[in-house]
Design an enzyme around this catalytic site. Structure first.
Site, PDB file in Angstrom:
ATOM      1  N   ASN A   7       0.867  -1.174   0.000  1.00  0.00           N
ATOM      2  CA  ASN A   7       0.000   0.000   0.000  1.00  0.00           C
ATOM      3  C   ASN A   7       0.905   1.226   0.000  1.00  0.00           C
ATOM      4  O   ASN A   7       1.552   1.545   0.996  1.00  0.00           O
ATOM      5  CB  ASN A   7      -0.906   0.011   1.240  1.00  0.00           C
ATOM      6  N   GLU A  37      -3.967   1.741  -3.070  1.00  0.00           N
ATOM      7  CA  GLU A  37      -4.136   3.168  -2.743  1.00  0.00           C
ATOM      8  C   GLU A  37      -3.216   4.035  -3.593  1.00  0.00           C
ATOM      9  O   GLU A  37      -2.465   4.874  -3.100  1.00  0.00           O
ATOM     10  CB  GLU A  37      -3.877   3.414  -1.248  1.00  0.00           C
ATOM     11  N   ASP A 194      -4.035  -4.851   0.785  1.00  0.00           N
ATOM     12  CA  ASP A 194      -4.459  -4.259   2.049  1.00  0.00           C
ATOM     13  C   ASP A 194      -5.958  -4.521   2.193  1.00  0.00           C
ATOM     14  O   ASP A 194      -6.777  -3.839   1.587  1.00  0.00           O
ATOM     15  CB  ASP A 194      -4.157  -2.760   2.043  1.00  0.00           C
ATOM     16  N   ASN A 196      -7.607  -4.239   5.039  1.00  0.00           N
ATOM     17  CA  ASN A 196      -8.127  -3.429   6.140  1.00  0.00           C
ATOM     18  C   ASN A 196      -8.802  -4.282   7.214  1.00  0.00           C
ATOM     19  O   ASN A 196      -9.776  -3.862   7.847  1.00  0.00           O
ATOM     20  CB  ASN A 196      -9.101  -2.360   5.619  1.00  0.00           C
ATOM     21  N   ASP A 322       2.532   4.850   5.080  1.00  0.00           N
ATOM     22  CA  ASP A 322       2.242   4.380   6.430  1.00  0.00           C
ATOM     23  C   ASP A 322       2.156   2.853   6.481  1.00  0.00           C
ATOM     24  O   ASP A 322       1.926   2.291   7.558  1.00  0.00           O
ATOM     25  CB  ASP A 322       0.945   5.008   6.944  1.00  0.00           C
ATOM     26  N   HIS A 323       2.334   2.194   5.329  1.00  0.00           N
ATOM     27  CA  HIS A 323       2.399   0.734   5.244  1.00  0.00           C
ATOM     28  C   HIS A 323       3.806   0.320   4.821  1.00  0.00           C
ATOM     29  O   HIS A 323       4.600   1.137   4.349  1.00  0.00           O
ATOM     30  CB  HIS A 323       1.411   0.194   4.212  1.00  0.00           C
ATOM     31  N   HIS A 560       4.978  12.702  31.968  1.00  0.00           N
ATOM     32  CA  HIS A 560       6.342  13.156  31.683  1.00  0.00           C
ATOM     33  C   HIS A 560       6.583  14.613  32.070  1.00  0.00           C
ATOM     34  O   HIS A 560       7.717  15.087  31.949  1.00  0.00           O
ATOM     35  CB  HIS A 560       6.634  12.997  30.182  1.00  0.00           C
TER      36      HIS A 560
END
Length: 611
Positions: A7, A37, A194, A196, A322-323, A560
């Site tokens: 992807n 995509e 992909d 999903n 992002d893949h 933090h």
């Protein structure tokens, strides 16, 4: 033989990242590469995005504009071959189909042909339902002889979006009917892409106790051989116990940093192996013909050594999707009979092969621009040329108030003798002074303006210079117009020229005279510059005060004790547009103290969204 699914989250940015489509494909080093995509419409297919030397490509693009889905989704299959004609290579498909309903038209305008056995099973769906799931460019099918490959990009549906949930159900239901029809005919089916869907809790970073009860996950697991289905999840067959093996990570939370993701990119295989020995019942395609299957983590956006988000890395742009890709290697795959590339190949697409003649298209565009300029175009170069020609013509002709029909002009455009000149000719001058239109000075001024504009474009300008240029142009125009009006009142036949000592036209003095007013303004003679500086100082002080207030209003996270980051609710509902604060660190497992502590706080007021 190697097959890769990836992807790319937009094919254009991936091609730009690697420098060219060929470099992107070669980096994956596979015989069949399936992209999801791509985010390309048919009109956007170009040679640099669809064609690469040594590869045949097949695209399925979005054909709908529902809910702003133009240029959304899209899949593409690239096949690395030595020859596109009379080839015995398995990578080159025998046939190809865009979509999976047989209703989409190809480049020639004809729908894909189907026999009765394939169409069987889709009778329960209307044509509108079939076209609705097929118009988003989510599947392309290639028949490679020994197997049929489905390149799939599964739809995503939020838990409260009933319309998209129903769309996703219909999509996979129709797709499964196609798989079942092929398997009933004894064909092998490969499904990559992909989807999903993360099938089990082991495939998700934050899986809760109710995770595996999702209907789509239950459907996915029902396809697998271990649950009575016909498909193998190839990665899980090779790595049944591997954890934290993810293929996708959220980009807005920086989850890649702590490998906080999900496995939704899959390779599924159904069908018998090539061995025909019936005595060996333990044979399967995975055991006999799949050498390995793994995730290509070197394609992750987050690289070792990157600056963490809370240490300034938030402003560092991470390149990549992002893949990450998933691949499998096949062995003992025999060749097939000679065949040619299918008609769906982009080599036959008019949008693609029409754009391959880039040099010709550049020349055509340049020729069109030149013709446009000759017809009165607005190009800076052509406009200057037009102005020069106009000035030349104006210089060679007498003013409008004097008749030019009976004048005897020489070949240089001046009068042969002072006696032949009209009344406005300066007979006392020792040189021949050409008569011009009253607009000559303005035209010459435009020429000088164009030259200075081109020269200034090579250097970086400040914001103030744009306003100064605008004021200078306006002042010059007003000054020139005022001068012309005064000249017309004093002597209708007198030309508006600056005459030098020898009686000749002095363009430089005219230009200097016109520029005197704007130069005075730029030098601050009118007293505006001190006032402007004072306003700038006040604005700087005010902006610093606002920034300090904003900094003081940002809360510190509890885990933090670091400043939080602000976010805005974009999801439709009662909190749409409302601002909130969260921990600035990257998302990760709760057991990791370096990860996001989960702090959350609503802002005091709700932001107003522009309509």
């Amino acid at each position: 033989m190697k097959i890769v699914t990836y992807n790319v989250n937009g094919l254009r940015p991936r091609v730009s990242q690697f420098g060219s489509l060929l470099k992107l494909l070669d980096s994956l080093d596979a015989d069949i590469i399936c992209f999801q995509e791509t985010k390309l419409s048919r009109q956007e297919l170009r040679a640099d995005l669809a064609r690469a030397e040594g590869y045949e490509s097949f695209f399925s693009c979005t054909r709908t504009s529902d809910k702003g889905r133009t240029g959304y989704s899209g899949v593409a299959t690239f096949c690395r071959v030595k020859s596109a004609f009379s080839s015995k290579e398995v990578a080159l498909p025998l046939s190809a189909e865009e979509g999976f309903t047989g209703l989409l038209e190809n480049f020639s305008g004809y729908a894909s042909r189907r026999d009765d056995s394939v169409v069987e099973g889709l009778e329960g769906f209307s044509v509108d339902e079939l076209l609705k799931v097929d118009r988003e460019g989510r599947c392309i099918i290639t028949d490679h002889g020994h197997f049929v490959l489905f390149n799939v990009y599964g739809p995503r549906a939020e838990c409260d979006d009933t319309e998209r949930i129903q769309f996703k159900f219909n999509f996979f239901k129709i797709l499964q009917r196609r798989w079942d029809c092929l398997l009933c005919r004894g064909r092998r089916v490969f499904v990559v892409g992909d989807l999903n869907i993360a099938p089990g809790a082991i495939d998700r970073c934050d899986a809760g106790p109710e995770f595996e009860k999702n209907e789509f996950r239950k459907w996915f697991r029902s396809l697998l051989v271990r649950n009575g289905g016909q498909f193998f999840d190839v990665f899980r067959e090779k790595h049944p116990e591997r954890r934290e093996a993810y293929t996708c990570w959220p980009t807005n939370s920086g989850a890649e940093e702590f490998n906080y993701g999900t496995r939704i990119d899959h390779i599924l295989i159904a069908g018998p192996c090539f061995h025909r020995d019936e005595n060996q019942g333990d044979h399967s395609f995975v055991l006999c013909h799949i050498k390995e299957c793994d995730i290509l983590l070197q394609f992750k956006r987050w690289k070792p050594g990157n600056i963490p988000r809370w240490k300034g890395g938030r402003n560092v742009k991470l390149e990549g999707s992002d893949h990450v890709p998933v691949y499998m290697s096949l062995v003992e795959i025999p060749n097939i009979q000679p065949h040619n590339t299918p008609p769906l190949s982009t080599r036959y697409c008019p949008q693609v092969y029409g754009c391959q003649q880039t040099l010709v298209s550049m020349l055509v565009k340049r020729k069109s621009a030149e013709e446009f300029s000759r017809c009165g175009g607005s190009s800076s170069f052509s406009e200057e040329s037009t102005v020069l020609q106009s000035c030349n013509q104006l210089v060679k002709r007498p003013p409008h108030s004097c008749s030019s029909s009976s004048l005897n002009l020489s070949h240089e455009g001046v009068f042969s003798t002072p006696a032949e000149a009209p009344e406005c000719y300066d007979k006392e001058s020792s040189s021949n002074l050409p008569c011009t239109d009253i607009d000559g000075a303005k035209l010459l001024a435009r020429v000088e303006n164009k030259k200075k504009e081109r020269q200034s474009n090579w250097s970086q300008l400040s914001l103030k210079s744009f306003f100064q240029s605008s004021n200078s142009d306006n002042s010059s125009s007003l000054f020139a117009d005022n001068k012309l009006n005064q000249a017309n009142i004093s002597n209708p036949c007198e030309t508006n020229e600056t005459i030098g000592e020898g009686g000749e036209f002095d363009a430089q003095k005219e230009w200097d005279l016109q520029q005197s007013v704007p130069m005075q303004e730029e030098n601050g003679i009118d007293g505006s510059e001190p006032l402007e500086n004072e306003k700038n100082n006040v604005a700087i002080v005010e902006w610093q005060r606002i920034q300090q207030l904003m900094q003081n209003s940002i809360p510190l996270c509890k885990g933090h004790k670091e400043p939080c980051v602000s976010r805005v609710v974009k999801k439709a509902g009662p909190n749409l547009g409302r601002q909130f604060y969260v921990c600035a660190r990257a998302e990760g497992p709760a057991s990791n103290p370096e990860a996001n502590c989960g702090y959350f706080k609503w802002a005091a007021s709700k932001l107003t969204r522009k309509r």
